[in-house]
Write an enzyme that holds these catalytic residues in place. Structure first.
Site, mmCIF file in Angstrom:
data_model
loop_
_atom_site.group_PDB
_atom_site.id
_atom_site.type_symbol
_atom_site.label_atom_id
_atom_site.label_comp_id
_atom_site.label_asym_id
_atom_site.label_seq_id
_atom_site.Cartn_x
_atom_site.Cartn_y
_atom_site.Cartn_z
ATOM 1 C CD GLU A 263 -2.290 1.457 2.702
ATOM 2 O OE1 GLU A 263 -2.088 2.616 3.131
ATOM 3 O OE2 GLU A 263 -2.803 0.551 3.378
ATOM 4 C CB CYS A 300 -2.846 5.126 4.106
ATOM 5 S SG CYS A 300 -3.708 3.994 5.206
#
Length: 502
Positions: A263, A300
């Site tokens: 990610e 994130c």
């Protein structure tokens, strides 16, 4: 943190020193010495993981579930110590770490329940048809099987939920894969205590010692040695685009390429549609400001981009400035992250007009908001790069068609948000076929900083949000990353995996 294991690596049940020491840089207080990782320690941990793999893969789902639950219990038994050192190292408030600890133990228990149910195995059986003409069909059985030892990189922004015993580790262990964790140097003490909890759970449940190792990693060489080790069969990573892409390329360049579940970065665009803005622009601005500054913007899924009609841009910018006026400075997770944030704010300032910019110095971060036009955004690729921290960009569009053009130009994202009212349905309907190709999760009338640990959650998306668009790092589907389908043809029951026998 127990004194006799302070600063050491855990390699298959043994607490070991390294070749040297590195000193932590906590948000509060003095740094502490930790053993530096080495390629030799990586090799030892990977060999131990491979040695434990057959036994791990053969464990029953109930035994693995009990192991996951034991890890959760051992983490909770160390709750006060984890919170104490976590706040010192990261600067995160106690309440945030307590909540993250609950998320970490909750996902361990969720995975335990999920594997007990067995649906994740996707078992299939095509019975033999010996009399079928013109050719008989053999007996075919299929099941998902663990892939082998997995490397996990601790994340800077989630010292618990995405680190030592976080989602990547929990899902790999649930799948039946041993794990080698590279701890993050921004919170080595926190990682160490959680490793102690996993070690205690291994001893409590009788799992093979090689099922888990933890190596302090203060150098790039440790990470490189881990992802290139021939016994590692997959990698889980949460971090920067630059660092993740380097590791991804190493995984792809191995003699045996392996999957890299990274990610890497996302600006998480928010499309503010006209009817919603006409009805509640101030409330939307307050909601965005709150989400943008939550946790100093170090999520994130931080919503760093707002796209809206130009007719509403001035009013929205004014409301956002007012909402941010009382936002306090917040401590960032590491000195390097704070420096990177300042660089990112300067980069946005090179291509966009300031709306509200706070003074950022040292490890403190204040929000920074800019605005620009859709035409400028489309012509300047740098404006679409993630700034890790409480920075946001407002992009004004001249028409619905231009909003669609901007949506089509977006890179892959973890999330995309729609702020809409019923009167915006026609425009939202035009946007949806574009947005669902751009993100792993689409929200309406919310903010993306809440990631629910649940069966239906997707935390991933097209590149560069993640390196594998078919995977998620949160939710029970995360376990499937570390499994592969195997078909057994005419295999006697005695030779089949236990979960596939009649």
């Amino acid at each position: 943190m127990t004194q006799d294991t302070h600063g050491k690596h855990l390699i298959a049940g043994d607490w070991l020193d390294g070749a040297g020491l590195f000193r932590s840089s906590p948000a509060t207080g003095e740094g502490r010495d930790f053993a530096s990782g080495t390629a030799d320690l990586v090799d030892r941990a990977c060999k131990a993981a491979e040695g434990a793999f057959a036994a791990c893969a053969a464990t029953s789902r109930n035994d693995r579930a009990a192991f996951l639950e034991a890890i959760a219990n051992q983490i909770e038994a160390r709750a006060d110590a984890i919170t104490a050192i976590g706040t010192l190292e990261t600067g995160l408030p106690e309440a945030r770490l307590q909540g993250e600890r609950g998320r970490t133990t909750g996902q361990l228990r969720l995975f335990a329940d999920h594997i007990r149910a067995g649906d994740y195995l996707d078992r299939r059986h095509d019975a033999a048809l010996p009399d079928r003409a013109p050719l008989p069909r053999p007996d075919l059985r299929m099941i998902q099987r663990p892939i082998g030892p997995v490397a996990v990189f601790g994340a800077s922004n989630f010292p618990l939920a995405f680190s030592t015993a976080g989602g990547d580790t929990a899902s790999a262990l649930a799948a039946g894969c041993p794990v080698v964790v590279k701890g993050h140097p921004a919170h080595p003490g926190t990682g160490q205590i959680v490793a102690e909890a996993v070690d205690a759970a291994i001893r409590q449940t009788g799992m093979p010692a090689g099922v888990f190792s933890f190596i302090h990693g203060d150098t790039h060489e440790v990470g490189q040695a881990l992802v290139t080790h021939p016994l590692i069969k997959a990698v889980g990573f949460t971090g920067s685009l630059r660092g993740g892409r380097a590791l991804y390329d190493l995984c792809a360049g191995r003699p045996e390429p392996i999957p890299f579940f990274g990610e890497l970065g996302s600006i998480n665009p928010c499309f503010l549609l006209p009817e919603a803005l006409a009805a509640r622009a101030e409330a939307i601005a307050k909601g965005w400001a709150g989400s943008l500054t939550m946790g100093a913007g170090q999520f994130c899924t931080n919503p760093g981009l707002v796209i809206l009609p130009a007719a509403h841009a001035d009013a929205f910018a004014t409301a956002t400035t007012a909402a941010l006026a009382e936002a306090p400075a917040q401590v960032m997770l590491a000195d390097g992250i704070a420096e990177s944030y300042r660089d990112g704010v300067a980069r946005l300032g090179d291509g966009a007009t300031p709306v509200a910019i706070g003074d950022n110095s040292g490890r403190q971060a204040r929000p920074a908001v800019f605005r620009t036009t859709a035409a400028q955004f489309l012509s300047d690729a740098a404006l679409g790069h993630e700034v890790f921290g409480p920075a946001g960009l407002i992009v004004a569009t001249d028409s619905d068609d231009q909003m669609l053009d901007l949506a089509r130009a977006l890179e892959g994202q973890l999330t995309i948000t729609l702020q809409m009212d019923e009167g915006d349905t026609a425009l939202a309907t035009r946007l949806m076929p574009v947005l669902e190709r751009k993100a792993g999760r689409i929200l309406a009338n919310g903010w993306p900083t809440g990631v629910e640990v649940a069966d239906a959650m997707v935390h991933g998306g097209p590149y560069p949000a993640s390196t594998n668009f078919g995977a998620t790092s949160v939710g029970t589907l995360a376990i499937r990353r570390f499994l592969r389908p195997v078909s057994f043809q005419n295999i006697p029951d005695a030779l089949l995996p236990e979960d596939l026998r009649d």
